[in-house]
Design an enzyme around this catalytic site. Structure first.
Site, PDB file in Angstrom:
ATOM      1  N   GLU A 161      -4.257   3.658   6.736  1.00  0.00           N
ATOM      2  CA  GLU A 161      -3.978   3.470   5.311  1.00  0.00           C
ATOM      3  C   GLU A 161      -4.346   4.711   4.490  1.00  0.00           C
ATOM      4  OE1 GLU A 161      -5.892   1.379   1.916  1.00  0.00           O
ATOM      5  OE2 GLU A 161      -5.178  -0.366   3.010  1.00  0.00           O
ATOM      6  N   ARG A 178       0.838  -1.218   0.000  1.00  0.00           N
ATOM      7  CA  ARG A 178       0.000   0.000   0.000  1.00  0.00           C
ATOM      8  C   ARG A 178       0.871   1.266   0.000  1.00  0.00           C
ATOM      9  NH1 ARG A 178      -2.996  -3.661  -0.539  1.00  0.00           N
ATOM     10  NH2 ARG A 178      -5.133  -3.843   0.217  1.00  0.00           N
ATOM     11  N   SER A 199     -10.144  -0.360   3.780  1.00  0.00           N
ATOM     12  CA  SER A 199      -9.423  -0.679   5.021  1.00  0.00           C
ATOM     13  C   SER A 199      -8.873   0.608   5.621  1.00  0.00           C
ATOM     14  CB  SER A 199      -8.236  -1.603   4.732  1.00  0.00           C
ATOM     15  OG  SER A 199      -8.669  -2.812   4.189  1.00  0.00           O
TER      16      SER A 199
HETATM   17  N1  EPU Z   1     -10.967 -10.698  10.425  1.00  0.00           N
HETATM   18  C1  EPU Z   1     -11.611 -10.824  11.638  1.00  0.00           C
HETATM   19  N2  EPU Z   1     -12.481  -9.828  12.011  1.00  0.00           N
HETATM   20  C2  EPU Z   1     -12.719  -8.756  11.227  1.00  0.00           C
HETATM   21  C3  EPU Z   1     -12.050  -8.629  10.001  1.00  0.00           C
HETATM   22  C4  EPU Z   1     -11.178  -9.631   9.614  1.00  0.00           C
HETATM   23  O1  EPU Z   1     -11.435 -11.765  12.362  1.00  0.00           O
HETATM   24  O2  EPU Z   1     -13.530  -7.912  11.624  1.00  0.00           O
HETATM   25  C5  EPU Z   1     -10.079 -11.776   9.990  1.00  0.00           C
HETATM   26  C6  EPU Z   1     -10.730 -12.546   8.839  1.00  0.00           C
HETATM   27  O3  EPU Z   1     -11.557 -13.559   9.297  1.00  0.00           O
HETATM   28  C7  EPU Z   1      -9.548 -13.068   8.084  1.00  0.00           C
HETATM   29  C8  EPU Z   1      -8.489 -12.021   8.308  1.00  0.00           C
HETATM   30  O4  EPU Z   1      -8.895 -11.224   9.421  1.00  0.00           O
HETATM   31  O5  EPU Z   1      -9.094 -14.280   8.652  1.00  0.00           O
HETATM   32  C9  EPU Z   1      -8.238 -11.160   7.091  1.00  0.00           C
HETATM   33  O6  EPU Z   1      -9.450 -10.535   6.676  1.00  0.00           O
HETATM   34  P1  EPU Z   1      -9.750 -10.252   5.129  1.00  0.00           P
HETATM   35  O7  EPU Z   1      -9.574 -11.479   4.315  1.00  0.00           O
HETATM   36  O8  EPU Z   1     -11.081  -9.567   5.050  1.00  0.00           O
HETATM   37  O9  EPU Z   1      -8.615  -9.284   4.649  1.00  0.00           O
HETATM   38  P2  EPU Z   1      -7.872  -8.058   5.362  1.00  0.00           P
HETATM   39  O10 EPU Z   1      -6.473  -8.478   5.663  1.00  0.00           O
HETATM   40  O11 EPU Z   1      -8.693  -7.548   6.478  1.00  0.00           O
HETATM   41  C10 EPU Z   1      -6.872  -7.081   3.153  1.00  0.00           C
HETATM   42  C11 EPU Z   1      -6.794  -5.739   2.505  1.00  0.00           C
HETATM   43  C12 EPU Z   1      -8.088  -5.415   1.779  1.00  0.00           C
HETATM   44  C13 EPU Z   1      -8.340  -6.499   0.746  1.00  0.00           C
HETATM   45  C14 EPU Z   1      -8.416  -7.859   1.462  1.00  0.00           C
HETATM   46  C15 EPU Z   1      -8.565  -8.994   0.494  1.00  0.00           C
HETATM   47  C16 EPU Z   1      -5.276  -4.377   3.824  1.00  0.00           C
HETATM   48  C17 EPU Z   1      -5.141  -3.301   4.833  1.00  0.00           C
HETATM   49  N3  EPU Z   1      -6.524  -4.725   3.507  1.00  0.00           N
HETATM   50  O12 EPU Z   1      -7.864  -6.991   4.166  1.00  0.00           O
HETATM   51  O13 EPU Z   1      -7.891  -4.201   1.094  1.00  0.00           O
HETATM   52  O14 EPU Z   1      -9.543  -6.270   0.036  1.00  0.00           O
HETATM   53  O15 EPU Z   1      -7.186  -8.063   2.195  1.00  0.00           O
HETATM   54  O16 EPU Z   1      -7.357  -9.200  -0.180  1.00  0.00           O
HETATM   55  O17 EPU Z   1      -4.273  -4.901   3.338  1.00  0.00           O
HETATM   56  C18 EPU Z   1      -8.171  -1.842   1.251  1.00  0.00           C
HETATM   57  O18 EPU Z   1      -6.941  -1.762   1.248  1.00  0.00           O
HETATM   58  O19 EPU Z   1      -8.913  -0.821   1.291  1.00  0.00           O
HETATM   59  C19 EPU Z   1      -8.788  -3.156   1.242  1.00  0.00           C
HETATM   60  C20 EPU Z   1     -10.103  -3.333   1.366  1.00  0.00           C
END
Ligand code: EPU
Length: 345
Positions: A340, A170, A244
């Site tokens: 972010e 990012r 995010s």
């Molecule tokens: N999780 C929780 N509780 C929550 C949210 C997430 O337990 O409230 C757990 C989920 O169950 C999962 C893990 O955290 O095991 C990761 O969650 P998720 O797959 O939704 O992805 P993320 O790491 O939260 C990142 C990016 C997103 C992108 C997704 C999918 C960042 C900061 N965020 O989110 O990007 O869409 O992966 O690849 O890297 C963005 O940057 O605006 C964005 C939406």
């Protein structure tokens, strides 16, 4: 007609519909950039030339704290074309003002797959390299060829390759050394041939198992990504948000082990360099924030990493909630979450 008559200059423009969070702020002066020449006119302008500038794309990754006194350059350069069809790749170019998802959809329709994992990310083509957008096992840097930009001091056109953009998680040179100094005008993508699906992300594996489709087409992957996003992430057109709100923190193996000792369910991913990336959403969720609301700003009830406008939110309220979340995550896990979006003060 004088020199400036072709430039579209507007005074006192509300930015509320120009930022996906829907935060209220007014631009003192806004110039619409429809072509490269408009930027050179800004650079040569007696008042605008030296004025501080704020470059606005789709406004999907910003928090506006107050009215913007810097000169707002709203990038609206359009155009999409296939530049080159090589044996090993399609090279596709798009104007910085094009909508990101419309580009993804168009490339798939034209038979040039490769951007499908990045479907439905809000924002513009020009903003995509700034924060090296990423989702579902792919980031922009993986599909990037080069970009054109105009230097805001000299008015010169420059072309940058991937190494020169210094892409990180990012992050890019446009968030660092070139922040506010250079306007991205066109971006070229390198879509490798033959197409290979990127299906490593857990949510996509689940779709494959559920549907029994183990060799999906690019359009199928796109549809899955859209469905996953719609299930977890709020549509900014319905509920204001900036995606995010925090980056996923990267920690040492010792820190990771230490937290797992206390919280065995911690969601963590091993990185190639031996460090660990932690799911910030999980950390925030574990601190009990999911669904909470402070003033007009809430924590999304399906993904704790996303802050949402529950109606009438102001930029300062977003930061107040963000700080409270940072403090509680630090208090419980000893980890400092880094926002972010770009905070515009
Ligand atoms: N999780 C929780 N509780 C929550 C949210 C997430 O337990 O409230 C757990 C989920 O169950 C999962 C893990 O955290 O095991 C990761 O969650 P998720 O797959 O939704 O992805 P993320 O790491 O939260 C990142 C990016 C997103 C992108 C997704 C999918 C960042 C900061 N965020 O989110 O990007 O869409 O992966 O690849 O890297 C963005 O940057 O605006 C964005 C939406």
């Amino acid at each position: 007609m004088n020199e400036n008559s072709a430039m579209r200059i507007e005074e006192g423009v509300s930015l509320q519909t120009y930022n996906s969070f829907g935060l209220p702020a007014v631009a003192r002066t806004l110039v619409r950039i429809e072509r490269e020449a408009d930027i050179r006119k800004v650079v040569d302008h007696p008042d605008f030339g030296r004025a501080p500038k704020f470059i606005l794309g789709g406004g999907s990754n910003i928090v506006l704290l107050r009215d913007v006194s810097a000169l707002v350059l709203k990038v609206e350069i359009v155009g999409r074309r296939l530049v080159e069809e090589r044996d090993d790749a399609w090279i596709v170019e798009a104007g910085a003002g094009e909508n990101w998802h419309a580009l993804v959809d168009w490339t798939l329709s034209e038979g040039w797959p490769g951007l499908e994992n990045l479907a439905l990310i809000p924002g513009t083509v020009g903003a995509a390299p700034v924060q090296n957008i990423g989702a579902y096992g792919m980031e922009l840097a993986d599909r990037f060829d080069s970009l054109d930009a105009v230097d805001l001091v000299t008015g010169r056109n420059v072309t940058l390759n991937a190494a020169q953009c210094r892409f990180g998680y990012r992050d890019s040179i446009f968030k660092q050394a070139l922040a506010g100094k250079s306007v991205i005008t066109r971006v070229r993508f390198r879509l490798p041939r033959p197409w290979q699906p990127v299906l490593g992300y857990l949510d996509l594996q689940r779709r494959m198992d559920e549907t029994g489709i183990h060799h999906p087409s690019a359009r199928q992957v796109c549809d899955w990504v859209c469905a996953i996003r719609r299930a977890k992430l709020p549509d900014p057109a319905v509920m204001g948000n900036a995606g995010s709100f925090f980056k996923n923190p990267v920690v040492t193996p010792e820190q990771c082990r230490d937290i797992i000792g206390r919280d065995p369910h911690l969601v963590h991913y091993a990185m190639p360099d031996g460090s660990f990336k932690l799911a910030a959403g999980w950390l925030i969720d574990a601190c009990g924030w999911k669904g909470k609301q402070v003033g007009g700003v809430g924590v999304h009830d399906k993904q704790a990493l996303v802050l949402v406008n529950r109606g009438g939110a102001r930029g300062a309220e977003v930061l107040t909630l963000a700080r409270a979340i940072q403090e509680s995550v630090y208090g419980r896990f000893g980890i400092r979450l880094e926002p972010e979006p770009v905070v515009v003060d």
